[in-house]
Design an enzyme around this catalytic site. Sequence first.
Site, PDB file in Angstrom:
ATOM      1  N   LYS A  68       0.841  -1.206   0.000  1.00  0.00           N
ATOM      2  CA  LYS A  68       0.000   0.000   0.000  1.00  0.00           C
ATOM      3  C   LYS A  68       0.871   1.250   0.000  1.00  0.00           C
ATOM      4  CE  LYS A  68      -3.749  -2.468   2.282  1.00  0.00           C
ATOM      5  NZ  LYS A  68      -4.371  -2.853   3.552  1.00  0.00           N
ATOM      6  N   GLN A 104      -4.282  -1.769   9.893  1.00  0.00           N
ATOM      7  CA  GLN A 104      -4.190  -3.073   9.223  1.00  0.00           C
ATOM      8  C   GLN A 104      -4.773  -4.167  10.118  1.00  0.00           C
ATOM      9  OE1 GLN A 104      -3.112  -3.515   5.989  1.00  0.00           O
ATOM     10  NE2 GLN A 104      -3.814  -5.612   6.225  1.00  0.00           N
ATOM     11  N   ASP A 128     -10.660   2.847   4.577  1.00  0.00           N
ATOM     12  CA  ASP A 128     -11.085   1.450   4.409  1.00  0.00           C
ATOM     13  C   ASP A 128     -12.607   1.332   4.378  1.00  0.00           C
ATOM     14  OD1 ASP A 128      -8.928  -0.265   4.049  1.00  0.00           O
ATOM     15  OD2 ASP A 128      -8.482  -0.397   6.198  1.00  0.00           O
TER      16      ASP A 128
END
Length: 293
Positions: free
Chosen positions: A53, A97, A120
């Site tokens: 990412k 994460q 997200d």
Amino acid sequence: MGELIDGKIVSKAVKEDVAKEVAELAEKHRIIPTLYAVLVGNDPASQFYVKKKKKTCEKMGMESVVHELPESTTQETLEKLIAELNSKKDVNGILVQLPLPKHMDEYEIIKLIDPMKDVDGFTHHSIGDLYLGRDCLQPCTPSGIIRLLDHYNIPIEGKDAVVIGRSNIVGRPISLLLQHRNATVTMCHSRTNDLQYKAAQADILVAAIGRAEIVKGDYIKEGSVVIDVGINRVEDHTKDKGYRIVGDVEFSTASERASYITPVPGGVGLMTIACLMENTLKACRMQNNIQQT
Ligand code: NDP
């Protein structure tokens, strides 16, 4: 043999647009979107994803900071960090994460992320807006699936869609996005009776299960569109790594019946990261009140 839905082509197009807009933002407004990724512990898969990412952000001309914390980090420390990142003007996107170590409460952590920075799309606020069909930062994998269908001009309205899997990050949100686009959606899961029959009714079949190749050719209606979200490792000693990656769908048999099908790898997975880049840019625009040109 069905036509391949090529995640490489579509994700490249999405990323090119992001890179162009990032360059414009820098030139006109002197702003560089910044993604802040929080990684707790030493899980190799999580380390790999976060690194990827960060690298992709940098290729887009964006900035990315990875905040690594030890496995022993307390809930309180992480909560404080989120509060700090929420308050920083130069942090546009916050990504925690997952999975977090077992002693942590993911639900309580994600809940704290400022919805304007929720790249997200996992907070209550984003999920609520998604449910209501409002503009919001959408979860990346479901959003990537819709982009794939649109790129190939695959009609969604009026179609019978079947989603196998009901997770909060894939199955549930993709079922909402398909409903918002006027598909009639059936949700299946591990307790569904006669999964094969139900799958075989689908014009659009989304498999987000996490079981290697369990969706076989005879689950597929002739001419349907098959979206394989699964990423599964299977042993393969012909490969240097000793394994290969396969989806939830048995590609060789399913592709014989599908009109369109995503490969694994090279399908949905590439879209997830491209949509994360798009969300980071969108979050930056929202926070700075800059409309898309
Ligand atoms: P989860 O484990 O959270 O959910 C799996 C879902 O599949 C559950 O709803 C479960 O049902 C259902 N399920 C499990 N076994 C069966 C079965 N035998 N028959 C029918 N349904 C079943 O997984 P995720 O949604 O997080 O991920 C699914 C897959 O997608 C994984 O392979 C993951 O690696 C991959 N993935 C890929 C991404 C990408 O970018 N391509 C992004 C995210 C995930 P129940 O609810 O009853 O337990």
